[in-house]
Design an enzyme around this catalytic site. Structure first.
Site, PDB file in Angstrom:
ATOM      1  N   HIS A   7       1.202   3.850   1.956  1.00  0.00           N
ATOM      2  CA  HIS A   7       1.684   4.549   3.157  1.00  0.00           C
ATOM      3  C   HIS A   7       3.204   4.672   3.096  1.00  0.00           C
ATOM      4  CE1 HIS A   7      -2.118   3.674   5.759  1.00  0.00           C
ATOM      5  NE2 HIS A   7      -2.257   4.696   4.935  1.00  0.00           N
ATOM      6  N   HIS A  44       6.940  -5.724  11.508  1.00  0.00           N
ATOM      7  CA  HIS A  44       6.215  -4.454  11.516  1.00  0.00           C
ATOM      8  C   HIS A  44       5.641  -4.201  12.906  1.00  0.00           C
ATOM      9  CE1 HIS A  44       3.249  -1.378  10.429  1.00  0.00           C
ATOM     10  NE2 HIS A  44       3.772  -1.292   9.219  1.00  0.00           N
ATOM     11  N   ASP A  67      -0.021  -4.425   5.838  1.00  0.00           N
ATOM     12  CA  ASP A  67      -0.662  -3.850   7.035  1.00  0.00           C
ATOM     13  C   ASP A  67      -2.146  -4.195   6.976  1.00  0.00           C
ATOM     14  OD1 ASP A  67       1.773  -2.718   7.469  1.00  0.00           O
ATOM     15  OD2 ASP A  67       1.061  -0.638   7.530  1.00  0.00           O
ATOM     16  N   ASP A 118       5.756   4.538   4.997  1.00  0.00           N
ATOM     17  CA  ASP A 118       6.732   3.588   5.555  1.00  0.00           C
ATOM     18  C   ASP A 118       6.943   2.365   4.651  1.00  0.00           C
ATOM     19  OD1 ASP A 118       4.066   3.009   6.392  1.00  0.00           O
ATOM     20  OD2 ASP A 118       4.774   1.704   8.007  1.00  0.00           O
ATOM     21  N   HIS A 119       6.066   2.185   3.656  1.00  0.00           N
ATOM     22  CA  HIS A 119       6.198   1.030   2.758  1.00  0.00           C
ATOM     23  C   HIS A 119       6.766   1.383   1.379  1.00  0.00           C
ATOM     24  CE1 HIS A 119       3.954  -1.832   5.391  1.00  0.00           C
ATOM     25  NE2 HIS A 119       3.668  -0.662   5.952  1.00  0.00           N
ATOM     26  N   HIS A 137       0.858  -1.184   0.000  1.00  0.00           N
ATOM     27  CA  HIS A 137       0.000   0.000   0.000  1.00  0.00           C
ATOM     28  C   HIS A 137       0.889   1.226   0.000  1.00  0.00           C
ATOM     29  CE1 HIS A 137       0.891  -0.659   4.211  1.00  0.00           C
ATOM     30  NE2 HIS A 137       0.258   0.422   4.603  1.00  0.00           N
ATOM     31  N   HIS A 167      -7.081  -2.464   5.699  1.00  0.00           N
ATOM     32  CA  HIS A 167      -6.242  -1.464   6.362  1.00  0.00           C
ATOM     33  C   HIS A 167      -6.918  -0.117   6.186  1.00  0.00           C
ATOM     34  CE1 HIS A 167      -2.612   0.119   8.058  1.00  0.00           C
ATOM     35  NE2 HIS A 167      -2.104   0.605   6.936  1.00  0.00           N
TER      36      HIS A 167
HETATM   37 ZN   LIG Z   1      -0.115   1.328   6.552  1.00  0.00          ZN
HETATM   38 ZN   LIG Z   2       3.028   0.192   7.846  1.00  0.00          ZN
END
Ligand SMILES: [Zn+2]
Ligand SMILES: [Zn+2]
Length: 325
Positions: free
Chosen positions: A73, A276, A218, A75-76, A71, A148
């Site tokens: 976001h 994670h 996530d 952090d990914h 996804h 998510h």
């Molecule tokens: Zn996320």
């Molecule tokens: Zn994440």
């Protein structure tokens, strides 16, 4: 081909390049997991500093490779431009395919010029939501939607061995002499002996069920994840919180370690690997979430950056692990 060689060729290697949830810590980078199989590298998520973790893990920048983003976001995906820049500067030649939610196309396009993308290798970004994304010689990757915030995907990696085990004694009993005819039968080809046709299935087992690794991305626990994880050799699951933070997990679309363990037990996976997880568990090295999960599913381990796990039909084992300090 000897059984040992076969086993090495049919071995997955999972390398955790980043195991941090949302915020990297001193010892844990943002999420990124490499799965290597027969020289092919499949990269799942590309958090911050993935390029240096990729180098530390010695994965090789000119390998046949595909990248899958769960996804959008930060952090990914925040490390993706850096990884592409590294490949570009170091002269990657092989084409690269990247799969993920539709926003990924614009994300890569915006950084293309500053990276110099397209100068040494071709990059194609595919907007995907679910289904089979990629396949090569029995190895395949499928995406499934998870729960998510916004579109988020989990991934199922499978390898289907083309043939089952060859039994020389059965070939012998049917009068096939040792040598090239055995080889042909073992490779799935019918042979003729004294005018009789011998089919491969007469001397070999049916192919084993596929070897499967599932990565949750996530997510909250959900039906599609349970379905994908069922029978997996390894389930790599996010476990952002311990159960005392279940409200936070529900609000932010994450799982507690307990929920991950419940799902692993129901899906009857062989090994659960938690990743994670929140920086708040670094102080006690993740003991809270690990212990909580093990109460429900004993075959659980906690991922650390640069941990490696080998996976074969004989099972999964950790081959290198470096505890963060
Ligand atoms: Zn996320
Ligand atoms: Zn994440």
């Amino acid at each position: 081909m000897s059984r040992e060689v076969r086993a090495i060729l049919d071995m997955f290697e999972i390398v955790f390049l980043g195991t941090g949830g949302s915020i990297p810590t001193e010892g844990r980078n943002h999420p990124a997991i490499a799965i290597r199989f027969q020289g092919v590298v499949l990269l799942f998520d590309a958090g911050e500093d993935v390029q240096r973790q990729y180098m530390r893990a010695g994965l090789g920048l000119n390998r046949p490779m595909a990248i899958f983003v769960s996804h959008i976001h930060a952090d990914h995906v925040i490390g993706l431009p850096g990884l592409l820049l590294r490949m570009s500067l170091l002269g990657r030649q092989r084409p690269l395919e990247i799969f993920g939610p539709k926003e990924l196309i614009e994300y890569v396009r915006m950084t293309r010029d500053s990276i110099g993308l397209g100068t040494t290798f071709e990059t194609t970004v595919y907007a995907v939501d679910e289904g089979r994304l990629w396949g090569h010689n029995g190895l395949s990757v499928r995406a499934f939607p998870v729960k998510h915030r916004g579109l988020a995907l989990g991934f199922e990696v499978t390898y289907q061995r083309p043939r089952g085990k060859f039994h020389p004694e059965r070939a012998e009993a049917l009068g096939v002499p040792r040598g090239p005819l055995w080889h042909n039968l073992a490779m799935g080809k019918a042979v003729e002996i004294d005018g009789r046709r011998i089919e491969p299935h007469e001397v070999s087992d049916p192919p084993p069920s596929p070897l499967k690794i599932v990565y949750t991305g996530d997510t909250r626990p959900c039906e599609s994840l349970l379905e994908a994880a069922t029978g997996a050799e390894v389930l790599i699951s996010e476990a952002m919180y311990a159960s005392d933070k279940v409200d936070l997990a529900q609000e932010r679309g994450h799982m507690t370690a307990r929920e991950a363990a419940e799902l692993a037990a129901e899906a009857d996976v062989k090994l659960l690997v938690l990743t994670h997880y929140s920086p708040r568990y670094d102080l006690e090295r993740g003991a809270t979430i690990l212990n909580e999960a093990r109460e429900l599913f004993s075959n659980t381990i906690l991922a650390h950056d640069l941990m490696r796990i080998e996976v074969t039909w004989q099972g999964a084992r950790v081959v290198a692990s470096r505890q963060y300090s």
